[in-house]
Structures are given as structure tokens and as C-alpha cells.
Design a protein around this motif. Structure first.
Motif, mmCIF file in Angstrom:
data_model
loop_
_atom_site.group_PDB
_atom_site.id
_atom_site.type_symbol
_atom_site.label_atom_id
_atom_site.label_comp_id
_atom_site.label_asym_id
_atom_site.label_seq_id
_atom_site.Cartn_x
_atom_site.Cartn_y
_atom_site.Cartn_z
ATOM 1 N N TYR A 34 0.845 -0.914 0.151
ATOM 2 C CA TYR A 34 -0.003 -0.025 -0.101
ATOM 3 C C TYR A 34 1.121 1.289 -0.071
ATOM 4 C CZ TYR A 34 -3.745 3.091 1.515
ATOM 5 O OH TYR A 34 -4.642 4.122 2.037
ATOM 6 N N ASP A 186 -7.803 1.123 3.580
ATOM 7 C CA ASP A 186 -7.225 0.120 4.617
ATOM 8 C C ASP A 186 -7.652 -1.436 4.517
ATOM 9 O OD1 ASP A 186 -4.891 0.251 6.366
ATOM 10 O OD2 ASP A 186 -6.747 -0.211 7.989
ATOM 11 N N ARG A 187 -9.188 -1.219 4.432
ATOM 12 C CA ARG A 187 -9.580 -2.776 4.444
ATOM 13 C C ARG A 187 -9.145 -3.527 3.188
ATOM 14 N NH1 ARG A 187 -15.209 -4.288 3.834
ATOM 15 N NH2 ARG A 187 -16.002 -2.186 3.809
ATOM 16 N N ASN A 189 -6.638 -3.133 1.291
ATOM 17 C CA ASN A 189 -5.256 -3.765 1.331
ATOM 18 C C ASN A 189 -5.048 -4.588 2.459
ATOM 19 O OD1 ASN A 189 -2.231 -2.864 2.824
ATOM 20 N ND2 ASN A 189 -2.295 -3.197 0.608
ATOM 21 N N ARG A 190 -5.899 -4.700 3.497
ATOM 22 C CA ARG A 190 -5.710 -5.881 4.333
ATOM 23 C C ARG A 190 -6.401 -7.006 3.730
ATOM 24 N NH1 ARG A 190 -4.666 -4.269 9.706
ATOM 25 N NH2 ARG A 190 -4.885 -2.137 9.943
ATOM 26 N N ASP A 191 -7.113 -6.949 2.849
ATOM 27 C CA ASP A 191 -7.619 -8.111 2.179
ATOM 28 C C ASP A 191 -6.610 -8.506 0.803
ATOM 29 O OD1 ASP A 191 -9.856 -8.221 3.677
ATOM 30 O OD2 ASP A 191 -11.160 -7.127 2.352
ATOM 31 N N ARG A 209 1.245 1.912 3.913
ATOM 32 C CA ARG A 209 2.402 1.386 4.540
ATOM 33 C C ARG A 209 3.985 1.746 4.127
ATOM 34 N NH1 ARG A 209 -2.005 0.161 6.085
ATOM 35 N NH2 ARG A 209 -3.101 -1.910 5.674
ATOM 36 N N ARG A 227 3.622 -0.048 10.611
ATOM 37 C CA ARG A 227 1.982 -0.476 10.635
ATOM 38 C C ARG A 227 1.451 -0.172 11.981
ATOM 39 N NH1 ARG A 227 0.835 -4.397 6.552
ATOM 40 N NH2 ARG A 227 -1.204 -4.028 7.513
#
Lengths: 229, 395
Positions: A34, A186-187, A189-191, A209, A227
Motif C-alpha cells: 500500500y 485500509d480494508r 489492502n488488508r484483504d 505502509r 504498521r
């Protein structure tokens, strides 16, 4: 053993007549990263994003995405590459005003010749993902700026892109709705979505990040951020 | 989805789209009317000449039928000579004259045709019997109305007036045996038809054995042009004109008319083209940003062009359909005005709807609508995406 970077930019220049918008940028971005690209207005960050998205060609240097040298693709192939590999989010949302939110999300899938029932289901899923399942049949004029941007994000995700590129995605939003978009990114990228965001928004950049600083067409600093929990 | 997007884009500015469609409809109507006008008179004239099956008209040398008061002398001999020509199956003599129907406060003037009722092609009997007796005639409704006469009435008819003696000459009492519609005359013309011999006798020596023209039928397997040439060779004092020749002559005389219709039709086609181009260009210019985004998210240049061309086709097709209805109504109205000109045969139409020609013209309009959409859409789809988006963002 080192993994192959998803995006690779080597000594890229982009000149417009006498203006040198990008001057010798080299960058590698791995899958799942990210990255925020920041810098003052006119420093070349949007140009860099356009080069990464294959909607512009470098004057010199190469841009590779997922093993494809996109900087040398002919227009037709570059268009198809964008359709299948790149998700774009723009500052001004640029939804088609005569189509509903669902139809806007379906548009890239229709272009990719996905069958209507499949794309309708996928559009419904995506609008649910961005929290707009209930607004699927509304036209852009009936949605707030934040909602429009979330529809645009759903549209960008329609063909399951390799990378999501966003140019000032919070630029036209107030702080509150901007925060919703930041949280959504953010969600995403987390996925697992690889994301590159060009922004002036410190909050958005802070959510990334890794931050790439540009000045006068050059990368002057490239730093990973710690992070958050 | 392209069709849906095109339809929705046209609906986005509904009033502008409606006005553009109306403009195209007016342009299409004018184009259609000009096509109908260019062909109408020629086709209806051809239909008029061919209606009774006569393929050759013979008139005095150097004249057209009823073009002058000249007559063909020794008509019986000429008729016999024409029957001897191969392929001629019928010869119908016709003598034209002005008659005066007396017995009213002022005499009523009418046009009389002396014919052979067994072989004639000048009228269609509507009621009553043929004028087979020497004292019989059939009359047009206009004359019967003017005389307040009906079938069975006897009329006092003269064919001339002597100004020195102030007396009518060639008087005869004739019985109305029928009502007739005269094919080459207008519905308002007052006319009668009677036996050729009777009219010749009423005209005295001036009309004895004379006719104004002959109308000839030829066998189906005979080229009328060959028979026509044979007639002129056999009878140097006449001019023979085949139906095809008469149509060509009419076409020549109507050429200015057709050129005018062609020019006005071309102008309306250009106006339709420019109208669609303008509307599509305005619409495309308003959506440059949208188009750039569509290109950015992977919509191909060709699909962008297709979508915009579909809009142009939509405008043109709807306009053409409206123009078809409007054009037919306008043509009918104009036809009714023009047919009111005195002396025109009832069967002549100025505007004639011929589906082939009409749909070709409207098809041309739709094709021009497609062409009108291609350039602005291709230009918009070919703009550099990044700089277009940047300019749109600044704008």
C-alpha cells in the motif's frame, strides 16, 4: 530467494514539450503493498500514476506490471490491460451520470464480456463490500460525494484488478467522508489488494505502509511506515 | 449495455434530443417530399398514358396531341393506312372541338370529343349507355351540374358561332345517354363525348373527315417504337409518339422541376447531416471527461465510437420515422393544392409515394446520421486520456 516485484519502473522519464514531468524515476512495488505517493503540486506524482496505469507512455524508460511491459503496449492492448489488471479511482469520481450505481459498477464487466447475471451478482457483492448495497439503484446525482467515491471504488474492483491506482481519492471529500474512504482503502489492502495512492491528504498518506516522496519529477525519499495495530 | 447507455445519454437532455429529432424529422419530410415531387408527375403521367392500353399517339406533323388546333385530314384514309401496319391492333380517332350548349340565359361552353365509342380511351363511363347513336352523348359531372341536366335530357348543342349573322352554327339536339369521367381532363372540366361522325357533321366542311389525333394499340409482342416509325414512314403528314416517347418528352419538360427537387432534397439531406453532427458534437464535448474515464477503465476506443454512433443512429432513425409521417401528410396537403390548378388531368399527382424511393431517401438520411456521429466520437475517443482528465479536473 527474492520474489518478483509486481510493478517495476526503471529510469522513467515523461516530458511534455519543455516540461519534464517525471525525470528518471525507478521504483519497485511488491504484491500487497500500500504505497502513497506524495509531494507538492506539479511534482509529477499524477503523471507517474498515469504511467503506472498505462494511460500514458513514458518518453523514456520502462513500466512493467505483473511481467508485462505496459509502456510499450499498443493502444488496443494497453486498453485491454487496463480493463483486466488496473483499477482506477479518480478525484472527481467520474461516474456515468445516467447509469445507476449498480450499472456503473457493471460497466467494466460488460466491457470484459462478463454475462449479465454474473456481473449483476458481482456488482451487488461489491456495492455491499463498500457499504452501498441499499443504494444500488440510485444514480450518482442522488448520492453524496463519499457514496459516489465508494461506487467508483467498487467499479475499480469490478474486474478483480491486480493493482488499484487512486489519484487524490479524498480530494473532493470532507474530512468525515474522507475518513470512510481511507478506512475502505485500509480494508482493501488488508484483504490483499496492491494499492498506489497519489495524495496531498496526510491522513490518507499516513494510512499507507510505504510513502514515496516526489519533488520536481524525481523520487527524493522512499520510506516504509510503521504498521499500526 | 451500449444501447442502454446511448438511449440514456439521449434522454439526459430530453428537450434537446426532442428538438434535434424534430429538426431531423422536418429535414427528412422535406427530403421525402422532394423525392415524391421529383418522381410523382412523371410516374402519374406514365400511369395516365398507359391506363387505357394505347401505346402510340398520332397528331398532325410537328405537333403534340391537342397542342394546337391543327387537324389530320383524310382521316379515314389515314386510319386505314395505320391498320395496315404490322402489329397495330386498334386505331381510335379523336376529334376535339368547343361546343356551346344553348337554351340557358347564357350558353354554356364545353369541350367535345368525337370518338368511336367502340374503340376509345378518353373517358370512363360511370352511368348510362355509350353514345352509339348519332344524337347521343355522354357528359362530365361538371357539365351536367352546370346545366342542371341528367341522363335522358335533350340538349341543344352548337359547334360554332357566326359573329356576322350572330347565329350559332352546327346546331343539333343531342340526348344525354350517360355520365362519364374524362381521363385527360380535370374533374371540373365541362366535357362531352359523342360519335366522331356526329361531331364532324356538326362542324361542316371544316371538320369533314378530319381528326385531332389517333390513339393506337399495338400487339403485346410488337415494339411500339417500331410501329411508330412505320406510321411516320407511311404517313409523312403526321407525327407519331409512343408512350415511352411521350414520357421522355414530359420528363424533358419537367427536368427543371426535377432539378429543383433534387437540389432542395440534397439541401435537406445536408441540413439533417449537419444537425445530427452538431448535436452529437455538443453531446460528446460535454462528456469528454466521461469518455476519457471510460477509456481509462478499459473501454475500447471502438466501443466508445459505437456507443456515440448509436446515439446518432437513434436520432436519425427517430427523425426519419417522424419525417415519413410528416412528409406524407405534407405531400398530401400540397398535392391537394397543386391539383386544384385548372385544366390538369384528374389522374395527375404531383407527389407520389413510392416506397422504394422513399425508403432509399430515408436510408440515405440514416446513413448520413451514422457518418455524422463517427468523426466527433472517434476524435473524442482518441484524445490522450491523461491530459484530458487533467484538463477536465482543472476545468
Amino acid at each position: 530467494m527474492t520474489s518478483q516485484p509486481l510493478l517495476s519502473i526503471r529510469d522513467v522519464h515523461r516530458d511534455y514539450a519543455t516540461v519534464h514531468a517525471v525525470r528518471g524515476v525507478s521504483l519497485e512495488i511488491n504484491r500487497g503493498e500500500y504505497v502513497a505517493v506524495i509531494g507538492p503540486s506539479g511534482c509529477g506524482k499524477s503523471t507517474l500514476l498515469n504511467l503506472l496505469g498505462a494511460i500514458d507512455r513514458p518518453t523514456r524508460g520502462t513500466v512493467s506490471i505483473d511481467g508485462t511491459v505496459v509502456s510499450s503496449l499498443p493502444d488496443r492492448d494497453a486498453t485491454h490491460f487496463r480493463l483486466t489488471h488496473i483499477g482506477f479511482v479518480f478525484q472527481r469520481f467520474y461516474l456515468i451520470p445516467v447509469l445507476t450505481a449498480r450499472e456503473n459498477v457493471e460497466l467494466p464487466m460488460a466491457e470484459a464480456k462478463i454475462a449479465p447475471p454474473v456481473r449483476r451478482e458481482r456488482a451487488r457483492e461489491l456495492l455491499g463490500y463498500v457499504g452501498l448495497a441499499e443504494r444500488a439503484d440510485h444514480r450518482p446525482a442522488e448520492l453524496s460525494g463519499g457514496e459516489q467515491q465508494r461506487v467508483a471504488i467498487a467499479r475499480a474492483l469490478a474486474n478483480r484488478p491486480t493493482v488499484l491506482l487512486a489519484d487524490e481519492p479524498t480530494g473532493e471529500l470532507d474530512a468525515l467522508t474522507g475518513s470512510d474512504v481511507i478506512a475502505l482503502f485500509d480494508r482493501l489492502n488488508r484483504d490483499g489488494m496492491t494499492m498506489i495512492v497519489v495524495t496531498h491528504d496526510e491522513k490518507l498518506a499516513g494510512a499507507a505502509r510505504r510513502v514515496v516522496h516526489m519533488l520536481d519529477g524525481r523520487v527524493v525519499r522512499d520510506e516504509p511506515l510503521l504498521r499500526r495495530a | 449495455m451500449r444501447f442502454q447507455l446511448a438511449a440514456l445519454s439521449l434522454r439526459r437532455h430530453a428537450s434537446r434530443t426532442l428538438l434535434a429529432m424534430l429538426g431531423v424529422a422536418v429535414s427528412a419530410a422535406m427530403l421525402l417530399d422532394m423525392v415524391m415531387l421529383a418522381t410523382g408527375m412523371r410516374e402519374s403521367f406514365a400511369s395516365l398514358l398507359g391506363r387505357t392500353g394505347f401505346t402510340i399517339r398520332v397528331s398532325p406533323r410537328g405537333t403534340l396531341p391537342f397542342d394546337s388546333e391543327a387537324m389530320i385530314g383524310q382521316a379515314s384514309e389515314a386510319q386505314a393506312a395505320m391498320y395496315r401496319i404490322a402489329g397495330v391492333t386498334a386505331v381510335a380517332p379523336v376529334l376535339g372541338a368547343t361546343i356551346h350548349v344553348l337554351g340557358h340565359a347564357t350558353p354554356i361552353t364545353a369541350f367535345a370529343l368525337g370518338v368511336d365509342p367502340a374503340v376509345q380511351g378518353d373517358y370512363q363511363r360511370l352511368e348510362g349507355t355509350e353514345p352509339t347513336a348519332p344524337d347521343a352523348l355522354v357528359a362530365s359531372d361538371a357539365l351536367l351540374a352546370a346545366l342542371a341536366a341528367r341522363i335522358g335530357d335533350t340538349l341543344d348543342v352548337a359547334v360554332g358561332f357566326d359573329p356576322q349573322l350572330r347565329t350559332y352554327t352546327g346546331r343539333r339536339r343531342l340526348v344525354v345517354t350517360g355520365r362519364a369521367r374524362f381521363i385527360y381532363l380535370s374533374a371540373t372540366d365541362r366535357a362531352v363525348a359523342l360519335q366522331l361522325g356526329a361531331l364532324q357533321a356538326m362542324g361542316g366542311v371544316d371538320r369533314s373527315d378530319r381528326v385531332s389525333l389517333f390513339m393506337l394499340r399495338t400487339a403485346p409482342n410488337v415494339d411500339p417504337e417500331v410501329a411508330r416509325a412505320a406510321i411516320e414512314r407511311a404517313l409523312p403528314r403526321v407525327t407519331a409518339l409512343s408512350t415511352a416517347g411521350a414520357i421522355a418528352e414530359a420528363e424533358h419538360r419537367l427536368s427543371y422541376f426535377r432539378q429543383l427537387a433534387f437540389i432542395l432534397g440534397a439541401v435537406s439531406l445536408v441540413v439533417g447531416f449537419l444537425l445530427v453532427t452538431t448535436i452529437v458534437t455538443v453531446s460528446v464535448n460535454e462528456r469528454i471527461g466521461e469518455i476519457a474515464v471510460m477509456r481509462a477503465i478499459g473501454v475500447s476506443r471502438w466501443h466508445v465510437v459505437q456507443q456515440i454512433v448509436i446515439e446518432g443512429i437513434g436520432l436519425s432513425l427517430t427523425g426519419a420515422a417522424g419525417g415519413l409521417v410528416l412528409g406524407i401528410f405534407t405531400a398530401r396537403y400540397l398535392n391537394s393544392i397543386l391539383r386544384g390548378f385548372p385544366g390538369l388531368p384528374d389522374a395527375i399527382e404531383f407527389f407520389l409515394f413510392q416506397p422504394d424511393a422513399a425508403f432509399r431517401a430515408l436510408g440515405l438520411l440514416v446513413v448520413s446520421g451514422i457518418a455524422a456521429g463517427i468523426y466527433p466520437s472517434w476524435r473524442a475517443a482518441s484524445l490522450p486520456i491523461s491530459s484530458t482528465l487533467r484538463e477536465e479536473a482543472v476545468g
